[in-house]
Design a protein around this motif. Structure first.
Motif, PDB file in Angstrom:
ATOM      1  N   GLU A 135       0.859  -1.186   0.000  1.00 21.38           N
ATOM      2  CA  GLU A 135       0.000   0.000   0.000  1.00 21.38           C
ATOM      3  C   GLU A 135       0.894   1.235   0.000  1.00 21.38           C
ATOM      4  O   GLU A 135       1.735   1.400   0.893  1.00 21.38           O
ATOM      5  CB  GLU A 135      -0.924   0.008   1.211  1.00 21.38           C
TER       6      GLU A 135
ATOM      7  N   GLY B 138       1.488   5.656  -0.990  1.00 24.56           N
ATOM      8  CA  GLY B 138       0.895   6.966  -1.206  1.00 24.56           C
ATOM      9  C   GLY B 138       0.005   7.434  -0.074  1.00 24.56           C
ATOM     10  O   GLY B 138      -0.166   6.759   0.952  1.00 24.56           O
ATOM     11  N   GLU B 139      -0.575   8.613  -0.298  1.00 23.80           N
ATOM     12  CA  GLU B 139      -1.419   9.257   0.697  1.00 23.80           C
ATOM     13  C   GLU B 139      -2.668   9.804   0.028  1.00 23.80           C
ATOM     14  O   GLU B 139      -2.610  10.391  -1.059  1.00 23.80           O
ATOM     15  CB  GLU B 139      -0.682  10.413   1.364  1.00 23.80           C
ATOM     16  N   GLU B 140      -3.795   9.632   0.711  1.00 20.58           N
ATOM     17  CA  GLU B 140      -5.048  10.145   0.178  1.00 20.58           C
ATOM     18  C   GLU B 140      -5.008  11.662   0.027  1.00 20.58           C
ATOM     19  O   GLU B 140      -5.489  12.207  -0.973  1.00 20.58           O
ATOM     20  CB  GLU B 140      -6.199   9.735   1.100  1.00 20.58           C
ATOM     21  N   ARG B 141      -4.385  12.356   0.996  1.00 22.19           N
ATOM     22  CA  ARG B 141      -4.366  13.814   0.951  1.00 22.19           C
ATOM     23  C   ARG B 141      -3.529  14.355  -0.201  1.00 22.19           C
ATOM     24  O   ARG B 141      -3.681  15.507  -0.590  1.00 22.19           O
ATOM     25  CB  ARG B 141      -3.849  14.372   2.283  1.00 22.19           C
TER      26      ARG B 141
ATOM     27  N   ASN C 201      -2.422  10.359  -4.284  1.00 25.04           N
ATOM     28  CA  ASN C 201      -1.580   9.339  -4.912  1.00 25.04           C
ATOM     29  C   ASN C 201      -1.621   8.009  -4.154  1.00 25.04           C
ATOM     30  O   ASN C 201      -0.694   7.212  -4.247  1.00 25.04           O
ATOM     31  CB  ASN C 201      -0.139   9.832  -5.047  1.00 25.04           C
ATOM     32  N   LYS C 202      -2.699   7.751  -3.447  1.00 27.08           N
ATOM     33  CA  LYS C 202      -2.836   6.492  -2.713  1.00 27.08           C
ATOM     34  C   LYS C 202      -3.117   5.371  -3.713  1.00 27.08           C
ATOM     35  O   LYS C 202      -3.980   5.495  -4.588  1.00 27.08           O
ATOM     36  CB  LYS C 202      -3.970   6.583  -1.695  1.00 27.08           C
ATOM     37  N   ARG C 203      -2.389   4.262  -3.585  1.00 26.53           N
ATOM     38  CA  ARG C 203      -2.502   3.199  -4.568  1.00 26.53           C
ATOM     39  C   ARG C 203      -2.076   1.866  -3.964  1.00 26.53           C
ATOM     40  O   ARG C 203      -1.348   1.821  -2.971  1.00 26.53           O
ATOM     41  CB  ARG C 203      -1.649   3.504  -5.804  1.00 26.53           C
ATOM     42  N   SER C 204      -2.536   0.792  -4.594  1.00 29.49           N
ATOM     43  CA  SER C 204      -2.183  -0.569  -4.191  1.00 29.49           C
ATOM     44  C   SER C 204      -1.308  -1.178  -5.276  1.00 29.49           C
ATOM     45  O   SER C 204      -1.712  -1.235  -6.438  1.00 29.49           O
ATOM     46  CB  SER C 204      -3.436  -1.423  -4.000  1.00 29.49           C
TER      47      SER C 204
ATOM     48  N   ALA D 118      -6.344   4.204  -5.725  1.00 24.97           N
ATOM     49  CA  ALA D 118      -7.457   4.245  -4.785  1.00 24.97           C
ATOM     50  C   ALA D 118      -8.514   5.222  -5.280  1.00 24.97           C
ATOM     51  O   ALA D 118      -8.228   6.137  -6.064  1.00 24.97           O
ATOM     52  CB  ALA D 118      -6.967   4.659  -3.404  1.00 24.97           C
TER      53      ALA D 118
ATOM     54  N   SER E   4      -7.917   9.084  -5.983  1.00 23.63           N
ATOM     55  CA  SER E   4      -6.520   9.396  -6.273  1.00 23.63           C
ATOM     56  C   SER E   4      -6.292   9.385  -7.784  1.00 23.63           C
ATOM     57  O   SER E   4      -6.954   8.639  -8.523  1.00 23.63           O
ATOM     58  CB  SER E   4      -5.582   8.400  -5.594  1.00 23.63           C
TER      59      SER E   4
END
Length: 277
Positions: free
Chosen positions: A150, A152-155, A158-161, A184, A187
């Motif tokens: 997991e 990146g960051e939602e804020r 760039n949150k990704r799996s 996500a 993102s």
């Protein structure tokens, strides 16, 4: 026939028009129906391509175009299924692939036959192949067997799996690495922060996109960036000297494949976003 791409060095990047940049580094429509499309790049001699068998079986294996008896006489290959259920026959072995399963095909395989379980929900097989000097058995790696990271960051959107499939920690290979990254919900940015890996090249195929959406893929040297507008089912060639990062106008996913001097996923040279031009 195999299409050939010769690539370009960093000193040429500023001289290329939009169409020249696309014809050098972008491969459109990787998944033709009922036939295979294969591209040979002189960037680390990777072969990539795909097919979507709908009403017939797609067969590959002839190595005439690359000067060998069979396509995989001296190569290994990773095949990711990005569509409906399908089957791949590698010589006398058969493998059933669900969506986001990956098949590792070892050196010396003479023939590959690919077909879909349901023509109304066809498989989409994405292939990358690199030279190999070792014999490793064929192996199916399911989504559940992949290694999940997991990132990146939602804020920062760039949150990704990231799932590793062909990787020393999951399934061995000679030099090929292969995995799948999903963004996500909400993102848009991938491969952040940007980086270079001078000892490996990389290739991507973007998928699971709406027809009207695009990924703005950034490439080039950090002090002289360029961009490519990428549609669903298009692939990118990323030389070792180039950054690689992108943002989508809608949801998307991508398969990444690498080859080069090593298989160290963390062997990268970070590039601060503030230094990009």
């Amino acid at each position: 026939m195999i299409e050939v791409r010769y690539g370009a060095g960093p000193e040429k990047i500023g001289q290329l028009s939009t169409e020249e940049l696309r014809s050098t580094f972008l491969i459109e429509n990787v998944f033709p129906k009922d036939e295979a499309r294969l591209v040979y790049t002189h960037i680390d001699r990777m072969i990539l391509g795909g097919c979507s068998p709908v009403t017939s079986t797609v067969e590959i294996g002839d190595g005439t175009a690359i000067g060998t008896p069979h396509l995989l006489s001296y190569r290994e290959m990773g095949i990711a299924n990005l569509g409906g259920p399908g089957r791949i026959e590698a010589d006398d072995q058969s493998f059933d692939l669900a969506n986001r399963d990956v098949l590792y095909v070892g050196r010396g395989t003479k023939r590959l036959r690919m077909q879909s379980a349901d023509p109304n929900n066809p498989a989409c097989f994405y292939m990358t192949s690199v030279p190999s000097q070792v014999d490793i058995p064929n192996r199916l790696i399911t989504k559940g067997q992949s290694k999940l990271l997991e990132l990146g960051e939602e804020r920062r959107a760039n949150k990704r799996s990231l799932r590793m499939y062909i990787h020393p920690q999951v399934a061995p290979s000679a030099l090929l690495l292969m995995g799948i990254t999903d963004l996500a919900h909400g993102s848009v940015w991938n491969t952040m922060p940007p980086h270079l890996h001078e000892r490996r090249m990389e290739a991507y195929v973007y998928f699971d996109m709406e027809a009207e959406d695009r990924v703005v893929h950034l490439m080039g040297r950090p002090d002289e960036t360029r961009h490519l507008m990428v549609a669903n089912g298009d692939a990118i060639l990323s030389p070792a000297w180039s950054i690689h990062m992108g943002a989508g106008t809608g949801p998307y996913a991508f398969v990444w494949s690498m080859t080069g001097e090593n298989q160290e996923y963390t062997d990268v040279d970070p590039v601060p976003v503030s230094t990009l031009r």
